[in-house]
Design a protein around this motif. Structure first.
Motif, PDB file in Angstrom:
ATOM      1  N   ALA A  55       0.834  -1.208   0.000  1.00  0.00           N
ATOM      2  CA  ALA A  55       0.000   0.000   0.000  1.00  0.00           C
ATOM      3  C   ALA A  55       0.870   1.260   0.000  1.00  0.00           C
ATOM      4  CB  ALA A  55      -0.922  -0.014   1.216  1.00  0.00           C
ATOM      5  N   LEU A  56       1.954   1.250   0.769  1.00  0.00           N
ATOM      6  CA  LEU A  56       2.858   2.405   0.802  1.00  0.00           C
ATOM      7  C   LEU A  56       3.649   2.523  -0.500  1.00  0.00           C
ATOM      8  CD1 LEU A  56       4.249   2.024   4.435  1.00  0.00           C
ATOM      9  CD2 LEU A  56       2.581   3.704   3.633  1.00  0.00           C
ATOM     10  N   TYR A  57       4.042   1.386  -1.037  1.00  0.00           N
ATOM     11  CA  TYR A  57       4.853   1.368  -2.261  1.00  0.00           C
ATOM     12  C   TYR A  57       4.091   1.966  -3.433  1.00  0.00           C
ATOM     13  CZ  TYR A  57       7.930  -0.610  -5.880  1.00  0.00           C
ATOM     14  OH  TYR A  57       8.781  -0.782  -6.934  1.00  0.00           O
ATOM     15  N   LYS A  58       2.760   1.766  -3.452  1.00  0.00           N
ATOM     16  CA  LYS A  58       1.953   2.227  -4.584  1.00  0.00           C
ATOM     17  C   LYS A  58       1.437   3.654  -4.417  1.00  0.00           C
ATOM     18  CE  LYS A  58       1.163   0.737  -7.830  1.00  0.00           C
ATOM     19  NZ  LYS A  58       1.976   0.879  -9.063  1.00  0.00           N
ATOM     20  N   LEU A  59       1.875   4.349  -3.362  1.00  0.00           N
ATOM     21  CA  LEU A  59       1.461   5.747  -3.220  1.00  0.00           C
ATOM     22  C   LEU A  59       2.073   6.606  -4.320  1.00  0.00           C
ATOM     23  CD1 LEU A  59       1.668   6.260   0.651  1.00  0.00           C
ATOM     24  CD2 LEU A  59      -0.391   6.062  -0.758  1.00  0.00           C
ATOM     25  N   ASP A  60       3.293   6.266  -4.718  1.00  0.00           N
ATOM     26  CA  ASP A  60       3.977   7.039  -5.764  1.00  0.00           C
ATOM     27  C   ASP A  60       4.909   6.114  -6.533  1.00  0.00           C
ATOM     28  OD1 ASP A  60       4.877   9.146  -7.302  1.00  0.00           O
ATOM     29  OD2 ASP A  60       6.436   9.720  -5.851  1.00  0.00           O
ATOM     30  N   PRO A 100       1.114   6.235  -8.436  1.00  0.00           N
ATOM     31  CA  PRO A 100      -0.141   5.488  -8.290  1.00  0.00           C
ATOM     32  C   PRO A 100      -0.424   4.665  -9.533  1.00  0.00           C
ATOM     33  CG  PRO A 100      -0.596   7.774  -8.818  1.00  0.00           C
ATOM     34  CD  PRO A 100       0.887   7.682  -8.633  1.00  0.00           C
ATOM     35  N   GLY A 101      -1.419   3.811  -9.433  1.00  0.00           N
ATOM     36  CA  GLY A 101      -1.792   2.983 -10.572  1.00  0.00           C
ATOM     37  C   GLY A 101      -2.035   1.554 -10.137  1.00  0.00           C
ATOM     38  N   PRO A 102      -2.476   0.704 -11.056  1.00  0.00           N
ATOM     39  CA  PRO A 102      -2.758  -0.687 -10.712  1.00  0.00           C
ATOM     40  C   PRO A 102      -1.499  -1.394 -10.214  1.00  0.00           C
ATOM     41  CG  PRO A 102      -3.652  -0.121 -12.872  1.00  0.00           C
ATOM     42  CD  PRO A 102      -2.781   1.004 -12.463  1.00  0.00           C
ATOM     43  N   VAL A 103      -1.673  -2.290  -9.243  1.00  0.00           N
ATOM     44  CA  VAL A 103      -0.561  -3.084  -8.712  1.00  0.00           C
ATOM     45  C   VAL A 103      -0.172  -4.134  -9.743  1.00  0.00           C
ATOM     46  CG1 VAL A 103       0.131  -4.711  -6.908  1.00  0.00           C
ATOM     47  CG2 VAL A 103      -1.255  -2.706  -6.326  1.00  0.00           C
ATOM     48  N   THR A 104       1.115  -4.228 -10.028  1.00  0.00           N
ATOM     49  CA  THR A 104       1.621  -5.187 -10.999  1.00  0.00           C
ATOM     50  C   THR A 104       2.434  -6.275 -10.299  1.00  0.00           C
ATOM     51  OG1 THR A 104       3.677  -3.957 -11.348  1.00  0.00           O
ATOM     52  CG2 THR A 104       1.772  -3.345 -12.715  1.00  0.00           C
ATOM     53  N   VAL A 105       2.817  -7.287 -11.068  1.00  0.00           N
ATOM     54  CA  VAL A 105       3.664  -8.349 -10.515  1.00  0.00           C
ATOM     55  C   VAL A 105       4.990  -7.768 -10.032  1.00  0.00           C
ATOM     56  CG1 VAL A 105       4.930 -10.453 -11.072  1.00  0.00           C
ATOM     57  CG2 VAL A 105       2.621 -10.137 -11.942  1.00  0.00           C
ATOM     58  N   GLU A 106       5.531  -6.801 -10.766  1.00  0.00           N
ATOM     59  CA  GLU A 106       6.792  -6.170 -10.366  1.00  0.00           C
ATOM     60  C   GLU A 106       6.652  -5.498  -9.009  1.00  0.00           C
ATOM     61  OE1 GLU A 106       5.340  -5.960 -13.249  1.00  0.00           O
ATOM     62  OE2 GLU A 106       6.769  -6.254 -14.884  1.00  0.00           O
ATOM     63  N   ASP A 107       5.499  -4.881  -8.728  1.00  0.00           N
ATOM     64  CA  ASP A 107       5.264  -4.239  -7.435  1.00  0.00           C
ATOM     65  C   ASP A 107       5.261  -5.283  -6.310  1.00  0.00           C
ATOM     66  OD1 ASP A 107       4.956  -1.761  -8.692  1.00  0.00           O
ATOM     67  OD2 ASP A 107       2.810  -2.086  -8.996  1.00  0.00           O
ATOM     68  N   VAL A 108       4.611  -6.410  -6.549  1.00  0.00           N
ATOM     69  CA  VAL A 108       4.560  -7.470  -5.540  1.00  0.00           C
ATOM     70  C   VAL A 108       5.956  -8.008  -5.279  1.00  0.00           C
ATOM     71  CG1 VAL A 108       3.658  -9.752  -4.982  1.00  0.00           C
ATOM     72  CG2 VAL A 108       2.182  -8.093  -6.138  1.00  0.00           C
ATOM     73  N   GLU A 109       6.717  -8.242  -6.335  1.00  0.00           N
ATOM     74  CA  GLU A 109       8.075  -8.765  -6.162  1.00  0.00           C
ATOM     75  C   GLU A 109       8.964  -7.768  -5.434  1.00  0.00           C
ATOM     76  OE1 GLU A 109       9.380  -9.813 -10.065  1.00  0.00           O
ATOM     77  OE2 GLU A 109       8.352 -11.758 -10.042  1.00  0.00           O
ATOM     78  N   ALA A 110       8.703  -6.478  -5.615  1.00  0.00           N
ATOM     79  CA  ALA A 110       9.536  -5.449  -4.980  1.00  0.00           C
ATOM     80  C   ALA A 110       9.355  -5.414  -3.468  1.00  0.00           C
ATOM     81  CB  ALA A 110       9.207  -4.079  -5.578  1.00  0.00           C
ATOM     82  N   VAL A 111       8.174  -5.768  -2.972  1.00  0.00           N
ATOM     83  CA  VAL A 111       7.922  -5.681  -1.531  1.00  0.00           C
ATOM     84  C   VAL A 111       7.924  -7.039  -0.848  1.00  0.00           C
ATOM     85  CG1 VAL A 111       6.563  -3.573  -1.823  1.00  0.00           C
ATOM     86  CG2 VAL A 111       5.389  -5.780  -1.782  1.00  0.00           C
ATOM     87  N   ALA A 112       7.956  -8.120  -1.622  1.00  0.00           N
ATOM     88  CA  ALA A 112       7.894  -9.457  -1.026  1.00  0.00           C
ATOM     89  C   ALA A 112       9.179  -9.771  -0.280  1.00  0.00           C
ATOM     90  CB  ALA A 112       7.647 -10.505  -2.104  1.00  0.00           C
TER      91      ALA A 112
END
Length: 342
Positions: A190-195, A197-209
């Motif tokens: 949730a914090l990662y997608k503040l800036d 913004p936009g739909p969550v992608t696989v890259e976003d999940v991998e970045a915070v996992a």
């Protein structure tokens, strides 16, 4: 009253304010604690504890002072609003005091949230709540969260739109992590997608996992498939230090090279082959697997798979005296070197 399945999920989403209390029990203390936190927050709101509308009592204390629970539920707080009394670590010895408090409860009194470890079906505490008309009993089990629960967790954390591939990645991640780590991952997302913004992608999940043992194993196999022989030794040492068995490494490598062979030998081409894999592969992992399959080709992928099968047979040999992890490491380095010889 006993709640299960959809009824339990509905209660967690919106606990009844007409009930005297709820018993949450289960073998996994973290799962129980997360549900308890969810229920209490829904009943008294985010400022309830700061406004002293939450009182905690240890289950063991009720044996010395059985009346303390009923008194706490009848007490009036300084701040207006609903109140909760939480009995933590309750056992069957606390059942008489809890029964008396439930019997005396009236609308307007504090609601009761009781947490306990694993309780047998004949447990007096469990039977008390299951038999009550104005209280609930919910067992918390070790099942991974459903898709609906994951979506609810994302919504609660303020995560907006999630792509289909990212949701699949989150479902997979929820099965690899314990509940507390998965919730922290959702909050980080949730914090990662503040800036931006936009739909969550696989890259976003991998970045915070978080990096799990499985992630380290994936990194090792990727290094092998991409011909980075120099990285294999250090990665093997890291996995050995985490207690990963040589057979586990070999199984993971064999599974990966079976996928490479299936993709590389598909009659309609590698791009079509990677789309036919089951379970499906998405995002960067799909692109990486496609590149690897095209680089290896069907013939060399088949030879690599045969090397892994031969190593497995050698590993199982009763007369094998070489250290097993060293045997697997040698095979993986040979594979990585094989990929470099184009």
């Amino acid at each position: 009253m006993k709640l299960t399945g959809r009824d339990a999920q509905a209660f967690f989403a919106k606990p009844s304010r007409e009930a005297a209390g709820v018993l949450l029990y289960g073998a996994d203390a973290m799962r129980v604690a997360l549900r308890r936190e969810q229920v209490i927050a829904a009943l008294i709101g985010p400022e309830g504890e700061a406004e002293m509308r939450l009182e905690r009592i240890e289950g063991a204390d009720l044996r010395r002072d059985p009346a303390a629970l009923a008194d706490a539920m009848k007490a009036q707080g300084f701040f207006a609003g609903p109140r909760v009394v939480h009995v933590e670590g309750a056992g069957d010895a606390a059942a008489p005091a809890i029964a008396a408090a439930l019997e005396a409860w009236q609308p307007g009194d504090a609601q009761l949230v009781v947490t306990a470890g694993q309780l047998a079906p004949r447990s007096p505490l469990r039977k008390l709540f299951e038999g009550a008309r104005h209280a609930f009993a919910i067992g918390i089990y070790d099942d991974p969260p459903s898709r609906a629960e994951i979506e609810a967790a994302l919504a609660a954390a303020g995560v907006g739109e999630v792509t289909a591939e990212a949701m699949e990645a989150l479902v997979h991640l929820s099965r690899a992590l314990d509940p507390g780590d998965f919730r922290q991952t959702v909050e980080k997302l949730a914090l990662y997608k503040l800036d931006p913004p936009g739909p969550v992608t696989v890259e976003d999940v991998e970045a915070v996992a978080p990096l799990t043992v499985e992630a380290h194993l994936d990194a090792l196999i990727t290094a092998v498939a991409e011909g980075r022989a120099a990285d294999v030794g250090l990665m093997m040492q890291r996995l050995a230090g985490q207690g990963v068995a040589p057979a586990t490494v070999l199984i993971g490598a064999t599974r990966h090279f079976r996928s490479l062979l299936a993709v590389a030998s598909h009659p309609d081409g590698a791009a079509e082959g990677v789309g036919r894999l089951r379970p499906p592969v998405y995002g960067p992992r799909r692109d990486r697997l496609l590149r690897q399959a095209q680089g290896w080709g069907a013939e060399r992928a088949a030879r690599a798979l045969q090397l892994l099968i031969d190593t497995d047979l050698e590993l199982r040999s009763a007369g094998q005296h070489a250290p097993q992890m060293a045997l697997v490491e040698r095979a993986l380095i040979r594979l990585a070197m094989m990929n470099r010889r184009r």
